[in-house]
Design an enzyme around this catalytic site. Structure first.
Site, PDB file in Angstrom:
ATOM      1  N   ARG A 132      -9.786   1.044   8.250  1.00 49.98           N
ATOM      2  CA  ARG A 132      -9.263  -0.258   8.636  1.00 49.98           C
ATOM      3  C   ARG A 132     -10.258  -1.050   9.473  1.00 49.98           C
ATOM      4  O   ARG A 132      -9.980  -2.169   9.874  1.00 49.98           O
ATOM      5  CB  ARG A 132      -8.032  -0.010   9.488  1.00 49.98           C
ATOM      6  CG  ARG A 132      -6.839  -0.814   9.110  1.00 49.98           C
ATOM      7  CD  ARG A 132      -5.735  -0.254   9.950  1.00 49.98           C
ATOM      8  NE  ARG A 132      -4.550  -0.999   9.891  1.00 49.98           N
ATOM      9  CZ  ARG A 132      -3.443  -0.578   9.297  1.00 49.98           C
ATOM     10  NH1 ARG A 132      -3.436   0.554   8.646  1.00 49.98           N
ATOM     11  NH2 ARG A 132      -2.375  -1.300   9.353  1.00 49.98           N
ATOM     12  N   ARG A 155      11.742  -5.442   4.953  1.00 49.38           N
ATOM     13  CA  ARG A 155      11.524  -4.012   4.657  1.00 49.38           C
ATOM     14  C   ARG A 155      12.526  -3.124   5.408  1.00 49.38           C
ATOM     15  O   ARG A 155      12.823  -3.323   6.576  1.00 49.38           O
ATOM     16  CB  ARG A 155      10.110  -3.592   5.063  1.00 49.38           C
ATOM     17  CG  ARG A 155       9.921  -2.086   4.951  1.00 49.38           C
ATOM     18  CD  ARG A 155       8.491  -1.665   5.032  1.00 49.38           C
ATOM     19  NE  ARG A 155       7.816  -2.202   6.203  1.00 49.38           N
ATOM     20  CZ  ARG A 155       6.503  -2.144   6.366  1.00 49.38           C
ATOM     21  NH1 ARG A 155       5.745  -1.605   5.444  1.00 49.38           N
ATOM     22  NH2 ARG A 155       5.965  -2.646   7.459  1.00 49.38           N
ATOM     23  N   LYS A 202       0.842  -1.214   0.000  1.00 50.98           N
ATOM     24  CA  LYS A 202       0.000   0.000   0.000  1.00 50.98           C
ATOM     25  C   LYS A 202       0.871   1.256   0.000  1.00 50.98           C
ATOM     26  O   LYS A 202       0.672   2.174  -0.785  1.00 50.98           O
ATOM     27  CB  LYS A 202      -0.921   0.031   1.239  1.00 50.98           C
ATOM     28  CG  LYS A 202      -1.813  -1.185   1.396  1.00 50.98           C
ATOM     29  CD  LYS A 202      -2.698  -1.088   2.635  1.00 50.98           C
ATOM     30  CE  LYS A 202      -1.970  -1.079   3.964  1.00 50.98           C
ATOM     31  NZ  LYS A 202      -1.250  -2.308   4.304  1.00 50.98           N
ATOM     32  N   ARG A 223      -0.256  -8.372  13.844  1.00 52.54           N
ATOM     33  CA  ARG A 223      -0.793  -7.421  12.855  1.00 52.54           C
ATOM     34  C   ARG A 223      -1.638  -8.159  11.817  1.00 52.54           C
ATOM     35  O   ARG A 223      -2.685  -7.666  11.389  1.00 52.54           O
ATOM     36  CB  ARG A 223       0.361  -6.688  12.157  1.00 52.54           C
ATOM     37  CG  ARG A 223       1.022  -5.665  13.069  1.00 52.54           C
ATOM     38  CD  ARG A 223       2.360  -5.218  12.534  1.00 52.54           C
ATOM     39  NE  ARG A 223       2.299  -4.541  11.262  1.00 52.54           N
ATOM     40  CZ  ARG A 223       3.322  -4.413  10.428  1.00 52.54           C
ATOM     41  NH1 ARG A 223       4.509  -4.931  10.750  1.00 52.54           N
ATOM     42  NH2 ARG A 223       3.192  -3.778   9.302  1.00 52.54           N
TER      43      ARG A 223
HETATM   44  P1  AP5 Z   1       4.870  -1.538   1.847  1.00 48.64           P
HETATM   45  O1  AP5 Z   1       4.514  -0.731   0.656  1.00 48.64           O
HETATM   46  O2  AP5 Z   1       5.627  -0.871   2.947  1.00 48.64           O
HETATM   47  O3  AP5 Z   1       3.566  -2.274   2.415  1.00 48.64           O
HETATM   48  P2  AP5 Z   1       2.314  -1.727   3.198  1.00 48.64           P
HETATM   49  O4  AP5 Z   1       1.114  -2.410   2.641  1.00 48.64           O
HETATM   50  O5  AP5 Z   1       2.307  -0.218   3.204  1.00 48.64           O
HETATM   51  O6  AP5 Z   1       2.635  -2.319   4.619  1.00 48.64           O
HETATM   52  P3  AP5 Z   1       2.585  -1.686   6.080  1.00 48.64           P
HETATM   53  O7  AP5 Z   1       3.318  -2.659   6.962  1.00 48.64           O
HETATM   54  O8  AP5 Z   1       3.048  -0.269   6.092  1.00 48.64           O
HETATM   55  O9  AP5 Z   1       1.086  -1.745   6.379  1.00 48.64           O
HETATM   56  P4  AP5 Z   1       0.449  -1.757   7.732  1.00 48.64           P
HETATM   57  O10 AP5 Z   1      -0.943  -1.638   7.291  1.00 48.64           O
HETATM   58  O11 AP5 Z   1       0.725  -2.887   8.624  1.00 48.64           O
HETATM   59  O12 AP5 Z   1       1.172  -0.549   8.499  1.00 48.64           O
HETATM   60  P5  AP5 Z   1       0.709   0.926   8.849  1.00 48.64           P
HETATM   61  O13 AP5 Z   1       1.908   1.762   8.875  1.00 48.64           O
HETATM   62  O14 AP5 Z   1      -0.461   1.331   8.029  1.00 48.64           O
HETATM   63  O15 AP5 Z   1       5.679  -2.821   1.330  1.00 48.64           O
HETATM   64  C1  AP5 Z   1       6.169  -3.799   2.231  1.00 48.64           C
HETATM   65  C2  AP5 Z   1       7.515  -4.336   1.705  1.00 48.64           C
HETATM   66  O16 AP5 Z   1       7.278  -5.041   0.490  1.00 48.64           O
HETATM   67  C3  AP5 Z   1       8.534  -3.246   1.381  1.00 48.64           C
HETATM   68  O17 AP5 Z   1       9.812  -3.701   1.765  1.00 48.64           O
HETATM   69  C4  AP5 Z   1       8.444  -3.080  -0.145  1.00 48.64           C
HETATM   70  O18 AP5 Z   1       9.686  -2.693  -0.690  1.00 48.64           O
HETATM   71  C5  AP5 Z   1       8.052  -4.484  -0.586  1.00 48.64           C
HETATM   72  N1  AP5 Z   1       7.190  -4.489  -1.764  1.00 48.64           N
HETATM   73  C6  AP5 Z   1       6.118  -3.663  -2.027  1.00 48.64           C
HETATM   74  N2  AP5 Z   1       5.552  -3.987  -3.184  1.00 48.64           N
HETATM   75  C7  AP5 Z   1       6.248  -5.056  -3.681  1.00 48.64           C
HETATM   76  C8  AP5 Z   1       6.125  -5.846  -4.855  1.00 48.64           C
HETATM   77  N3  AP5 Z   1       5.156  -5.642  -5.768  1.00 48.64           N
HETATM   78  N4  AP5 Z   1       7.007  -6.863  -5.025  1.00 48.64           N
HETATM   79  C9  AP5 Z   1       7.986  -7.102  -4.118  1.00 48.64           C
HETATM   80  N5  AP5 Z   1       8.164  -6.366  -2.984  1.00 48.64           N
HETATM   81  C10 AP5 Z   1       7.288  -5.370  -2.776  1.00 48.64           C
HETATM   82  O19 AP5 Z   1       0.150   0.733  10.350  1.00 48.64           O
HETATM   83  C11 AP5 Z   1       1.000   0.458  11.432  1.00 48.64           C
HETATM   84  C12 AP5 Z   1       0.171   0.414  12.707  1.00 48.64           C
HETATM   85  O20 AP5 Z   1      -0.464   1.695  12.931  1.00 48.64           O
HETATM   86  C13 AP5 Z   1      -0.974  -0.598  12.740  1.00 48.64           C
HETATM   87  O21 AP5 Z   1      -0.536  -1.880  13.110  1.00 48.64           O
HETATM   88  C14 AP5 Z   1      -1.912   0.055  13.770  1.00 48.64           C
HETATM   89  O22 AP5 Z   1      -1.465  -0.180  15.088  1.00 48.64           O
HETATM   90  C15 AP5 Z   1      -1.770   1.533  13.485  1.00 48.64           C
HETATM   91  N6  AP5 Z   1      -2.750   2.046  12.512  1.00 48.64           N
HETATM   92  C16 AP5 Z   1      -2.476   2.577  11.282  1.00 48.64           C
HETATM   93  N7  AP5 Z   1      -3.600   2.939  10.653  1.00 48.64           N
HETATM   94  C17 AP5 Z   1      -4.621   2.625  11.504  1.00 48.64           C
HETATM   95  C18 AP5 Z   1      -6.045   2.738  11.405  1.00 48.64           C
HETATM   96  N8  AP5 Z   1      -6.639   3.238  10.309  1.00 48.64           N
HETATM   97  N9  AP5 Z   1      -6.796   2.310  12.455  1.00 48.64           N
HETATM   98  C19 AP5 Z   1      -6.209   1.809  13.558  1.00 48.64           C
HETATM   99  N10 AP5 Z   1      -4.868   1.659  13.717  1.00 48.64           N
HETATM  100  C20 AP5 Z   1      -4.085   2.073  12.685  1.00 48.64           C
END
Ligand code: AP5
Length: 239
Positions: free
Chosen positions: A104, A147, A29, A191
């Site tokens: 989410r 990552r 994402k 997660r």
């Molecule tokens: P990346 O693009 O970083 O993936 P992502 O989907 O953004 O993953 P996140 O871990 O950031 O999502 P998340 O939802 O757990 O975390 P968030 O920060 O939102 O890609 C991942 C890896 O894969 C990278 O190394 C990239 O290079 C690689 N990659 C990407 N595309 C690829 C491809 N096509 N092929 C190969 N490799 C690839 O949330 C963190 C925390 O915040 C949550 O756990 C929660 O506690 C809180 N939080 C955030 N938003 C909310 C909400 N709305 N409500 C409640 N709590 C929330």
């Protein structure tokens, strides 16, 4: 709701309106949201990044969110809605935005649905384009453990799939890359559980509203980018 047509805004870029990226942790994402934000001149609104910045600054929100994020749990809806409500009022949201990590929960999606009834983009109401990026469990694990990200410009790398040119160093700005605290295996499994129980139901929520596009997120980054662009510009399907 149908996908919005791609009219041109004052900058001659298509006005894409609200875009939602759904997907498990590690689905890509953030990677795609950053590219789309640059391509269409709209903000990437990553709720995870905003929360991490609050944690780093030691704000009240950050203090409440920190233990939950470290445990792989979601931050309560009331905190998220106040935070996102503030962000969406900013002037850079007038032509659209990419929501990365929000909504989410069904509660967050219902709130957004109501919010969008009163919002306008380049003078008109627009339904969200919801893109679900779908990746299998084993691939997610490898992506999350591999990552690394740049603390200065937010660029995302992966030691297995998208390594920087020089190990541990950002290609764009030369900063030392870091690993997120919640990218440890024990937190990752929490997660993924939170995702399955609280976020996966949103796929059905948006499918019922006919605004969902599902993409195979296991393809190379460039191919996924091309598919998303085609969807946003109304030029092709993404199924
Ligand atoms: P990346 O693009 O970083 O993936 P992502 O989907 O953004 O993953 P996140 O871990 O950031 O999502 P998340 O939802 O757990 O975390 P968030 O920060 O939102 O890609 C991942 C890896 O894969 C990278 O190394 C990239 O290079 C690689 N990659 C990407 N595309 C690829 C491809 N096509 N092929 C190969 N490799 C690839 O949330 C963190 C925390 O915040 C949550 O756990 C929660 O506690 C809180 N939080 C955030 N938003 C909310 C909400 N709305 N409500 C409640 N709590 C929330």
């Amino acid at each position: 709701m149908p996908a919005p047509a791609a009219s041109k805004g004052p900058s001659n870029l298509p006005v894409v309106g609200p875009v939602i990226f759904l997907g498990a942790p590690g689905a890509g994402k953030g990677t795609q949201a950053m590219i789309m934000a640059g391509r269409y001149g709209i903000p990437q609104i990553s709720t995870g990044d905003i929360l991490r910045s609050n944690v780093a600054q030691g704000t009240e929100l950050g203090k409440k969110a920190d233990p939950l994020m470290k445990a792989g749990q979601l931050v309560p809806d009331e905190l998220m809605l106040a935070m996102v409500g503030e962000r969406l009022k900013q002037p850079d949201c007038q032509r659209g935005y990419v929501l990365d990590g929000f909504p989410r929960t069904v509660g967050q999606a219902q709130w957004l649905e109501e919010y969008l009834k009163t919002a306008s983009f380049d003078g008109r109401q627009m339904a969200p384009v919801v893109i679900s990026i779908e990746v299998g469990y084993n691939q997610l694990l490898q992506r999350l453990t591999g990552r690394r990200s740049c603390p200065v410009d937010g660029k995302i790398y992966n030691i297995h799939f998208q390594p920087p040119r020089k190990e541990g160093v950002c290609d764009s700005c030369g900063a030392q890359l870091v690993q997120r605290k919640d990218d440890k295996e024990e937190v990752i499994s929490e997660r993924l559980k939170s995702y399955e129980s609280q976020t996966l139901p949103l796929v059905e929520f948006y499918r019922r509203r006919e605004s969902l596009r599902q993409l195979n997120g296991e393809k190379p980054v460039d191919e996924i980018t091309a598919e998303i662009s085609a969807i946003l510009e109304g030029a092709a399907g993404g199924h």
